[in-house]
Write an enzyme that holds these catalytic residues in place. Sequence first.
Site, PDB file in Angstrom:
ATOM      1  N   CYS A 154      -3.401   7.230   2.797  1.00  0.00           N
ATOM      2  CA  CYS A 154      -4.211   6.733   3.910  1.00  0.00           C
ATOM      3  C   CYS A 154      -3.614   5.398   4.337  1.00  0.00           C
ATOM      4  O   CYS A 154      -2.432   5.148   4.098  1.00  0.00           O
ATOM      5  CB  CYS A 154      -5.679   6.601   3.509  1.00  0.00           C
ATOM      6  N   HIS A 210     -10.760  -1.004   8.869  1.00  0.00           N
ATOM      7  CA  HIS A 210     -10.840   0.338   8.281  1.00  0.00           C
ATOM      8  C   HIS A 210     -12.172   0.953   8.695  1.00  0.00           C
ATOM      9  O   HIS A 210     -13.230   0.564   8.203  1.00  0.00           O
ATOM     10  CB  HIS A 210     -10.734   0.265   6.759  1.00  0.00           C
TER      11      HIS A 210
END
Length: 650
Positions: A28, A574
């Site tokens: 990620c 995020h």
Amino acid sequence: MALDYAQAAKEALEAVGGSDNIVSAAHCATRLRLVIADDSKVDKDKLENAVGAKGNFSASGQLQIIYGTGTVDKVYDEFIKQGGISAATKAEAKEAAANQGNAFQRAIKVLSDVFVPIIPAIVASGMLMGIMGALSYMGSAGMIALDTKSVWWRIASLINACALGNLQILLGFSAATVFGGNPYLGASLGALLISSDFINAYSASTAIAEGKMITLSVIPGLYSIDWVGYQGHVIPILVGVWILCFFEKRLHKAVPEMFDLFVTPLVSVSLAAYITILFIGPIFVWLENSILGLLMFLLKVPLGIGYIIIGLIYSPSVVTGLHQMYTAIDVSMLAKYGVTYWLPIASAANIAQGGACLAVALRTKSEKTKSLAVPSGISCLLGITEPAIFGVNLPKIKPFVAGMIGSACGALCCFVFHLAATGTGVTGIFGILLCIAQPLQYIIMFAVAFGVAFGITSSIYKDEEAKAEPAKLAAEAKAAADEEAALSKEEAAEAGAPAAAKPETLVSPLSGTTMPMTEVPDPVFASEAMGKGIAITPSEGKIFSPVDGTVTVLAETGHAVGLLSDSGAEVLIHIGIDTVTLKGEPFSAHTTVGAHVSKGDLLMDVDLKKIEDAGLSTVTPVIITNTADYAEVTPHEGTVNAGDALIDLK
């Protein structure tokens, strides 16, 4: 010199046991996500010291190695190249992780996936139960004047009872989402199983005593059932919804489209209802009661031995993820006994790990460890243990064991005082609200659990002995620092920005309510391993630039954006937790890597409902990944609008 990505990948690959030990590999925005075939082949020491790795932990069946933005993708490319591993998407890695483990572990994972999205409702209800219990206690003791017939108290009572009183509906909705069915059909089945047509499960014993129990014959002379609802039960609802989804998915394929809209819901709900009420429900109610009986037997073992055992194993169960089923135990105990004896033991375990973590903060000479241990320890005292366990106690082993001992001692106090909670969802300091009838006993339990863990850790803890000569370690540390500084300068130069970070104030990239980074439901962010900052629970789905600067990272799935401000701040936004698994569906980017943006420029549109419907958290960390370049990183707390001052950098 820049980080040697090939060497970083090589050391990580060797540490995890080679390519033969990897089921799946993905990444990620900040970490490498690996599904490991055999955990015993992973060399934790080697992995901890691997080049470029900032830490690692295991969660949801994945080994996650933290490298940070701008680095992880390059290490990943080398990793799959050297290992001859097929690249996987994050969703594929998550699916592979879900298939790991034995049947029991997978069942616990399902239970976790069902409960996690509804925990906020349970916690809110539990907290209000505690507050109202405290007020009622003070009112009955004459400490305050309390009118329990006022409209204010009646509305609070409605709110208090809402989540737990309708838990089966919430469970039905969440379970159908997890099992791949229509969540509204799941909610309908949940509502059906607590219908007022049944004798309420909480009143079943009274109905039996008064001879009013309704017993209906299913197979005359052989099998009958009591006409009792499923209030307070968990497993029958989950199994019933699984049956519903089983039929629903197959009927969608078999029924012609023109009839599907009414045939599939009617048939799937009806079949699930008949099977659950006639057979599944009675079997699993018996099973639930047997498990509760076993736990109560354990809790009644003389001398508190059962309590001690539970106290010892509670924290290790958090590491395995087994603790996700404990909410179900609390709910079942509340339904059967009116109180839960489990929650005070859980509270003792959380408090003890916090005590051990804060003892590490006191004893360590490492500023990095101290800066991690203090907020993590405080977080434990508020009921959130993952940052302390994964970030401090477990890696150092001794504090974790000391926490287990403190937990066992606190659990023994629970036995001595017969400590019980009137609700669930709240532990640590605020857990006293659920034990308001025994406040002094709760405080003593708190002091014992904390004091024992803190005392043992303080007496035995020392910073880890160096495994190499001090001179070598110092040289390696200096080389690492020089490498990091050189890399920062190189990246800054490539981005056309100054190498030295300057004071500035970041504005909020979105509107919502702030949350301390240490409370983020993800151990990497909560441990501040990626850097300091603040998180925001968004109220609307628009992400704006918090700085004047350059876009340096834009995740392929859209869930993360990295920027380098013109003043040298490295910022990572995020969006949500574990949203990499959504394959970019909720995200629509309005920028590209390399673009220069100004404060307030729209970076991303986000469909928050899609994230919530997937059972994931929308909490959005805003992280200063080059925190070490600043003397102070000071976030603003409270409700914010996009464009409000958010983080001061000095």
